[in-house]
Design a protein around this motif. Structure first.
Motif, PDB file in Angstrom:
ATOM      1  N   UNK A 123       0.823  -1.213   0.000  1.00  0.00           N
ATOM      2  CA  UNK A 123       0.000   0.000   0.000  1.00  0.00           C
ATOM      3  C   UNK A 123       0.853   1.258   0.000  1.00  0.00           C
ATOM      4  N   UNK A 124       2.145   1.129   0.288  1.00  0.00           N
ATOM      5  CA  UNK A 124       3.055   2.275   0.396  1.00  0.00           C
ATOM      6  C   UNK A 124       3.788   2.530  -0.916  1.00  0.00           C
ATOM      7  N   UNK A 125       4.087   1.462  -1.654  1.00  0.00           N
ATOM      8  CA  UNK A 125       4.880   1.585  -2.877  1.00  0.00           C
ATOM      9  C   UNK A 125       4.182   2.459  -3.915  1.00  0.00           C
ATOM     10  N   UNK A 126       4.982   3.208  -4.672  1.00  0.00           N
ATOM     11  CA  UNK A 126       4.427   4.045  -5.721  1.00  0.00           C
ATOM     12  C   UNK A 126       3.830   3.200  -6.833  1.00  0.00           C
ATOM     13  N   UNK A 127       2.650   3.572  -7.274  1.00  0.00           N
ATOM     14  CA  UNK A 127       1.959   2.777  -8.301  1.00  0.00           C
ATOM     15  C   UNK A 127       2.709   2.826  -9.630  1.00  0.00           C
ATOM     16  N   UNK A 128       3.015   4.029 -10.101  1.00  0.00           N
ATOM     17  CA  UNK A 128       3.687   4.181 -11.395  1.00  0.00           C
ATOM     18  C   UNK A 128       5.192   3.953 -11.300  1.00  0.00           C
ATOM     19  N   UNK A 129       5.766   4.232 -10.115  1.00  0.00           N
ATOM     20  CA  UNK A 129       7.217   4.115  -9.964  1.00  0.00           C
ATOM     21  C   UNK A 129       7.670   2.680  -9.727  1.00  0.00           C
ATOM     22  N   UNK A 130       6.852   1.860  -9.057  1.00  0.00           N
ATOM     23  CA  UNK A 130       7.302   0.521  -8.676  1.00  0.00           C
ATOM     24  C   UNK A 130       6.346  -0.595  -9.084  1.00  0.00           C
ATOM     25  N   UNK A 131       5.079  -0.488  -8.709  1.00  0.00           N
ATOM     26  CA  UNK A 131       4.171  -1.612  -8.898  1.00  0.00           C
ATOM     27  C   UNK A 131       3.925  -1.935 -10.374  1.00  0.00           C
ATOM     28  N   UNK A 132       3.513  -0.937 -11.150  1.00  0.00           N
ATOM     29  CA  UNK A 132       3.206  -1.194 -12.556  1.00  0.00           C
ATOM     30  C   UNK A 132       4.419  -1.695 -13.347  1.00  0.00           C
ATOM     31  N   UNK A 133       5.599  -1.066 -13.225  1.00  0.00           N
ATOM     32  CA  UNK A 133       6.760  -1.576 -13.971  1.00  0.00           C
ATOM     33  C   UNK A 133       7.113  -3.011 -13.609  1.00  0.00           C
ATOM     34  N   UNK A 134       7.040  -3.348 -12.311  1.00  0.00           N
ATOM     35  CA  UNK A 134       7.388  -4.702 -11.890  1.00  0.00           C
ATOM     36  C   UNK A 134       6.396  -5.719 -12.414  1.00  0.00           C
ATOM     37  N   UNK A 135       5.121  -5.403 -12.330  1.00  0.00           N
ATOM     38  CA  UNK A 135       4.096  -6.320 -12.822  1.00  0.00           C
ATOM     39  C   UNK A 135       4.233  -6.525 -14.328  1.00  0.00           C
ATOM     40  N   UNK A 136       4.499  -5.448 -15.064  1.00  0.00           N
ATOM     41  CA  UNK A 136       4.663  -5.573 -16.509  1.00  0.00           C
ATOM     42  C   UNK A 136       5.855  -6.451 -16.865  1.00  0.00           C
ATOM     43  N   UNK A 137       6.918  -6.347 -16.104  1.00  0.00           N
ATOM     44  CA  UNK A 137       8.092  -7.192 -16.348  1.00  0.00           C
ATOM     45  C   UNK A 137       7.783  -8.652 -16.051  1.00  0.00           C
ATOM     46  N   UNK A 138       7.041  -8.899 -14.998  1.00  0.00           N
ATOM     47  CA  UNK A 138       6.657 -10.274 -14.664  1.00  0.00           C
ATOM     48  C   UNK A 138       5.749 -10.856 -15.742  1.00  0.00           C
ATOM     49  N   UNK A 139       4.867 -10.025 -16.289  1.00  0.00           N
ATOM     50  CA  UNK A 139       4.006 -10.498 -17.373  1.00  0.00           C
ATOM     51  C   UNK A 139       4.828 -10.870 -18.599  1.00  0.00           C
ATOM     52  N   UNK A 140       5.917 -10.129 -18.850  1.00  0.00           N
ATOM     53  CA  UNK A 140       6.775 -10.436 -19.987  1.00  0.00           C
ATOM     54  C   UNK A 140       7.487 -11.769 -19.815  1.00  0.00           C
ATOM     55  N   UNK A 141       7.667 -12.199 -18.559  1.00  0.00           N
ATOM     56  CA  UNK A 141       8.354 -13.462 -18.278  1.00  0.00           C
ATOM     57  C   UNK A 141       7.402 -14.652 -18.226  1.00  0.00           C
ATOM     58  N   UNK A 142       6.146 -14.394 -17.994  1.00  0.00           N
ATOM     59  CA  UNK A 142       5.186 -15.486 -17.795  1.00  0.00           C
ATOM     60  C   UNK A 142       4.531 -15.890 -19.111  1.00  0.00           C
TER      61      UNK A 142
END
Length: 386
Positions: A123-142
């Motif tokens: 709930x603390x992490x920045x949405x655009x700075x951390x969460x979205x980029x990380x999720x997009x990278x994980x999607x690229x690997x899956x």
């Protein structure tokens, strides 16, 4: 491994990272002394949704009021505040945006409270700075969208690690071990905790240990990790080495130990005294000698981890008391224990009894598919349960 240079990851993730170079770095949260360390009157006021002032500013809704609306009780919120010191200073608007984002990417609503309770930092992490980029990278690997949400639910802290600082070096490390690019993502999805391990302090020592077991065969360690990515999380001195020494003590030579590591590395992860020794003693009391047990374990390593009551004992009893065979035959055909008792062993034995075939080995009976079995013993080509 001394002198090894860290490779730069080059794969499908590179395109994803390239599009994020303009993303602003996450701002460092300033260190602020907590307004409270226990649950005083201020905590109760916040639970009631009253305004909280920080540096002269006013939040429209307190974070604790937001958590209360989401169903968290006072005890749970206290535990979450202890896990994440910055949570109490997080704006409710940011928490709401992150919460909604997790729903949008497929986290089931019924599992979301448990996810946040386990890792309130989400709930603390920045949405655009951390969460979205990380999720997009994980999607690229899956390969499947659900793999990403499954990985997050297994280890939510995966979203708190930097893509550039942790994920990319980890991917390059696995590729340097000869793991195919398609399998690298699978490793992360199966065991997302890998991203939290230090390459130098945790992963490299395990790789060196496994390399010693398999005599540095090219790509062997990579194949072991693909079979069991969880092996990287075990302690060498407390688990992997004692188990390997135990296997040597029961008569396995280096070639047999290599076979165990390559075909069923899960055995190396089991506690030798609690899991492996009881199975060893059962095999001994069943009439198998030391050399036969060593041959049996090398041929079918899971024999040391299978249930005695539900797997080993019923099969040996059927082999000896129903089929009228000697336990010595198990050393010549260790795969006997991998066949289903009802669907294959008992069924084929009944067919053999009908044909009155007696002079045939366990290999002749079980080491073939349905069609070859019927042809070998002159049986009609009928539907069978195996």
């Amino acid at each position: 491994m001394p002198g090894r240079r860290r490779r730069r990851y080059r794969g499908p993730l590179s395109a994803t990272l390239g599009s994020q170079q303009g993303v602003e770095e996450p701002r460092r949260l300033r260190r602020i002394d907590p307004l409270y360390r226990g649950f005083s009157g201020s905590f109760v006021d916040l639970l009631k949704g009253k305004k909280m002032e920080i540096n002269g500013g006013v939040q429209r809704q307190s974070i604790l009021g937001f958590l209360k609306e989401k169903g968290f009780d006072e005890k749970c919120m206290g535990q979450m505040l202890q896990k994440c010191k910055h949570l109490e200073f997080t704006e409710a608007e940011r928490a709401q945006e992150n919460w909604k984002y997790f729903e949008d990417i497929g986290i089931p609503r019924r599992k979301l409270p448990a996810l946040i309770r386990k890792c309130p930092k989400l709930l603390v992490l920045g949405l655009d700075e951390r969460l979205k980029p990380t999720v997009e990278c994980l999607k690229a690997l899956s390969k499947k969208p659900k793999e990403v949400t499954s990985a997050i639910l297994k280890f939510p802290y995966i979203l708190s690690h930097s893509v550039e600082e942790k994920l990319c070096p980890l991917l390059a490390f696995f590729q340097a071990l000869g793991i195919p690019e398609a399998e690298v993502g699978k490793l992360i999805m199966l065991n997302p905790r890998l991203i939290s391990y230090s390459i130098e302090l945790k992963l490299l020592p395990v790789v060196d240990f496994l390399t010693g077991l398999v005599s540095n065969k090219e790509g062997a360690v990579g194949r072991i990790l693909v079979k069991n990515p969880y092996i990287m999380g075990y302690s060498i001195e407390k688990r992997l080495r004692p188990t390997a020494d135990f296997l040597r003590s029961i008569g396995l030579k280096e070639e047999g130990l290599q076979r165990v590591a390559m075909t069923f590395p899960q055995v190396l992860c089991r506690d030798a005294e609690k899991t492996l020794r009881p199975n060893l003693e059962f095999l001994r009391t069943s009439g198998l000698g030391p050399s036969q047990i060593a041959k049996l374990v090398a041929g079918f390593p899971p024999v040391l981890v299978k249930s005695i009551k539900n797997s080993l004992e019923p099969r040996i009893r059927f082999l000896v008391h129903v089929m009228g065979r000697n336990v010595d035959e198990l050393a010549e055909y260790p795969e006997f224990f991998q066949h289903g008792l009802k669907k294959r062993i008992e069924f084929r034995y009944r067919l053999m009894s009908y044909k009155q075939e007696e002079n045939c080995s366990l290999v002749d009976i079980f080491e073939c598919n349905q069609k070859k079995f019927a042809l070998r013993f002159g049986l009609p080509s009928i539907a069978t349960p195996f």
